[in-house]
Motif scaffolding. Structure first.
Motif, short mmCIF file in Angstrom:
data_model
loop_
_atom_site.label_atom_id
_atom_site.label_comp_id
_atom_site.label_asym_id
_atom_site.label_seq_id
_atom_site.Cartn_x
_atom_site.Cartn_y
_atom_site.Cartn_z
N HIS A 1 35.86 -30.78 34.80
CA HIS A 1 35.87 -29.64 33.86
C HIS A 1 34.72 -28.67 34.16
O HIS A 1 34.88 -27.46 34.08
N SER B 1 43.55 -35.24 28.83
CA SER B 1 42.10 -35.11 28.99
C SER B 1 41.66 -33.65 29.07
O SER B 1 40.46 -33.37 29.07
N HIS C 1 41.61 -31.95 26.70
CA HIS C 1 40.92 -31.73 25.42
C HIS C 1 39.46 -31.36 25.65
O HIS C 1 38.85 -30.71 24.82
N HIS C 2 38.89 -31.80 26.79
CA HIS C 2 37.49 -31.47 27.07
C HIS C 2 37.34 -30.31 28.05
O HIS C 2 36.24 -30.05 28.55
N SER C 3 38.43 -29.61 28.32
CA SER C 3 38.34 -28.47 29.23
C SER C 3 37.56 -27.34 28.57
O SER C 3 37.50 -27.22 27.35
N LYS C 4 36.95 -26.51 29.38
CA LYS C 4 36.21 -25.35 28.86
C LYS C 4 37.11 -24.44 28.05
O LYS C 4 36.71 -23.92 27.01
N LYS D 1 37.92 -25.98 24.54
CA LYS D 1 36.74 -25.96 23.66
C LYS D 1 36.39 -24.52 23.26
O LYS D 1 35.99 -24.26 22.13
N THR E 1 33.72 -29.45 19.28
CA THR E 1 33.41 -30.27 20.45
C THR E 1 34.67 -30.82 21.12
O THR E 1 34.65 -31.17 22.29
N CYS E 2 35.75 -30.98 20.36
CA CYS E 2 36.99 -31.58 20.86
C CYS E 2 36.77 -33.02 21.31
O CYS E 2 37.59 -33.58 22.06
N ASP E 3 35.71 -33.66 20.84
CA ASP E 3 35.45 -35.06 21.14
C ASP E 3 36.47 -35.96 20.42
O ASP E 3 37.11 -35.54 19.44
N TYR F 1 43.76 -42.68 22.62
CA TYR F 1 42.87 -41.67 22.04
C TYR F 1 42.90 -41.89 20.52
O TYR F 1 43.99 -41.96 19.94
#
Lengths: 242, 242, 242, 242
Positions: free
Chosen positions: D73, D99, D101-104, D107, D113-115, D152
């Motif tokens: 990412h 995954s 979900h943590h891309s720039k 977010k 944070t999309c954690d 998840y």
């Protein structure tokens, strides 16, 4: 007692006579006065203080932060914005006022441009309550009127609010979603439209009531801080790995 | 002090030994005990009382009504349902529990069938917090587990909740939107899934915490009672009637 | 081709000269004309037909139903209302127009009073797009203006819309949530405000565009019809029954 | 014909044998195949191409962009992220996968944070439809099952979705909001959970159906591009003060 930190740029009030005439002690002083009168514990912070007055310690002791900025959004340090952002997601309330729609912290939280249409013509603004079940509407009756304000018109480029509490009518023909609630992480965010620097809106009892109501709402209880991480053990013992 | 009226059918507890074994004094007694322990002023009302125990006077003195029904929804008088409906729209909170999903008052407020899938197999239920900013999530951590409950599965035919606070996992493979917030008129409504009559869920600390949190939320301040009527005079003098 | 049934009371047009002057063939004829011009397959139905023109067969062949009523809501048969209600939850689109806010079917679906404030003063109405990502906003630009309309003002006692597409401004000082989307069951519902019987709004290109866009949206694909029932067998074989 | 650009990192497939074994031509190839079979015009783009394959020209010719990233990412250029962000707000659809979900870009659009919680244990995942009125649910029945997937779990730190279409059940005891719709500016965004690189989920007919449905939804018509700017002239001539 709920602790509110009132933040403002405090630039135009010191250099523009028409602004100084309305807010000689700064916009933050007028907002802080309203919140103190409503029973909150209030401190203020401004752009030209070290860390803009928003150290980790200050934020840790802040239940709700109110934000007013206009001509110097770009001067707010990115690291301070990230600090505020973390605190909001961790549960600090945030009330973004008027031209704060273009602040770094609001755009960071919304993920959109937060652009809008505007006109400075001293128009009459009527704010109407559209969600009478919401605590921010308490004591407002059907709404209230500001005799002269800057116009903000749709389209307002924000996510659809989680709750829309107020809509504004302007004599020049526009409407605006004026009281918008959001939840992000553990934090609550309220955008409230009025408050151009040349109009005494922050002394208006309706405006003060909304800000006080919003501070109470934004400071309310939340769930526990989530831990989001690798969970090597299943919650349900024995039921995975078939 | 927030005044809660706990309503229940109180039929199965008096005639079905397996239910009486779990709730010898009625389901309402267990719910009321949890709310009293949490500091609420509580009274109870049941189906076989005159007016089902829900006179205008009782409702006028009720900030939040909790509702548990199952086998006798059809026996609830339509005029009582309309009375409750008016009070909810006027600001009384309503917490609908478990099989109350098929109550007349819940279906009246939702406008849908409120149907769902179900199975009585004593399955493990895990309730997960998905909205940690919401006051109903306070003190729940990431969620909690009930060792044995009836299963309710999607699709649950309700309007998308205004806020979704909890989602349930069942060991049999289903999920369910278990904690759903709605605003209607000036009233706040919370649907909460657990509570089958053969399981002691209303004595579980997690379930009790959710119900107490929901009562606090549903009893919170609201806007003023709107007057909706003919308005022959324009709000803006002189600007209409071209 | 999407099949729309345009329903109207068709009473005032036959007896009130000022209404007949605007809609000599009935309000439904004007709405139907606009939809036919936009490429829909359209039929009409009115109150005084048997079953109000809404037999099971007609509803089965209807993708989207539009509803205009005003002075005779009470004359709509309850069994017809239940029939429509079932069809909406099963996937038929519904567009409720103007004074249809007080129709039995709309109140049944919303679960609230659907009351509002109103004034017949031929005011200017400006409709503003607040959700430019929505298909109903297609081709409307920032919005459009009606020179003379009845005023509807907030508070409008409906659930907060799932999507709010349009907000109206009135010259008399009020605002109104004018274009409201709801999903209920498998069905999509759109409430659209304009259309008083003494104003030719249903010939206005903006109004016609909204109704056509809404028909396209409401007729769009949906998920399969859910079966909601007892599920004696767990979805996850072997994992329940501890 | 709707034009979809399928983007993926394409790193693990080239260097990790267990990943290469599942997706020898890359994850993007499997996603693209499914979309082509569903009738879309598809091109692919990957991280190590110039501009990551996402030039202004490519984006201008893209109706919907799908995004899969995981280990790199941070290598996605900020200027490319801003370019995509502008295109989404201007109307391009975006489907963020697993995954991602943590891309720039995700977010950036969510503002959070999309954690989330996660576990790689090859668990069974059941995806349940909770919004059968939504076009993304078309043809899915009550949902579908993946025999083995990464888990998840909640809390997923995103804004509450504008529409929640799917919820996942995992055999290890967790739940997850798996199909989340958002509108931002003129753009539509869909987050879809499945797709760990060691499982062949992108060949599963249910997963393919969801992605195709989401592409159709995200590419649908929108309102006109808003101009948000200074509006010195009031909309309502003569009606403002001064």
């Amino acid at each position: 007692m709920t602790r509110v930190t009132v933040w403002a740029e405090y630039r135009q009030e010191r250099r523009d006579p028409p602004v100084a005439a309305v807010y000689p002690d700064g916009i933050h002083a007028a907002i802080a006065e309203g919140l103190r009168d409503a029973g909150f514990e209030v401190r203020t912070a401004t752009l030209d203080e070290p860390d803009h007055g928003l150290t980790d310690d200050v934020l840790a002791e802040t239940d709700v932060l109110t934000w007013w900025g206009h001509v110097a959004h770009a001067e707010v340090g990115d690291e301070i914005v990230e600090r505020i952002h973390r605190r909001v997601l961790d549960g600090m309330g945030l009330i973004v006022l008027h031209s704060g729609h273009h602040s770094k912290i609001f755009k960071r939280l919304m993920g959109t441009t937060c652009d809008l249409n505007w006109r400075e013509a001293g128009e009459r603004e009527r704010l109407w309550v559209v969600d009478p079940a919401h605590p921010i509407a308490e004591g407002l009756g059907p709404g209230f009127t500001l005799d002269a304000e800057e116009m903000y018109g749709e389209h307002f480029d924000v996510p659809a609010p989680d709750r829309l509490v107020l809509i504004s009518w302007f004599s020049g023909g526009e409407v605006f979603r004026s009281g918008c609630c959001y939840e992000r992480g553990r934090g609550r965010i309220f955008y409230f439209r009025p408050g151009h620097e040349t109009h005494p809106s922050y002394r208006h009892p309706g405006v003060r009531r909304v800000i006080a109501n919003a501070a109470t709402w934004a400071a309310g209880s939340s769930g526990d801080r989530p831990e989001r991480r690798h969970r090597p053990e299943p919650s349900e013992a024995g039921s995975t790995r078939r």
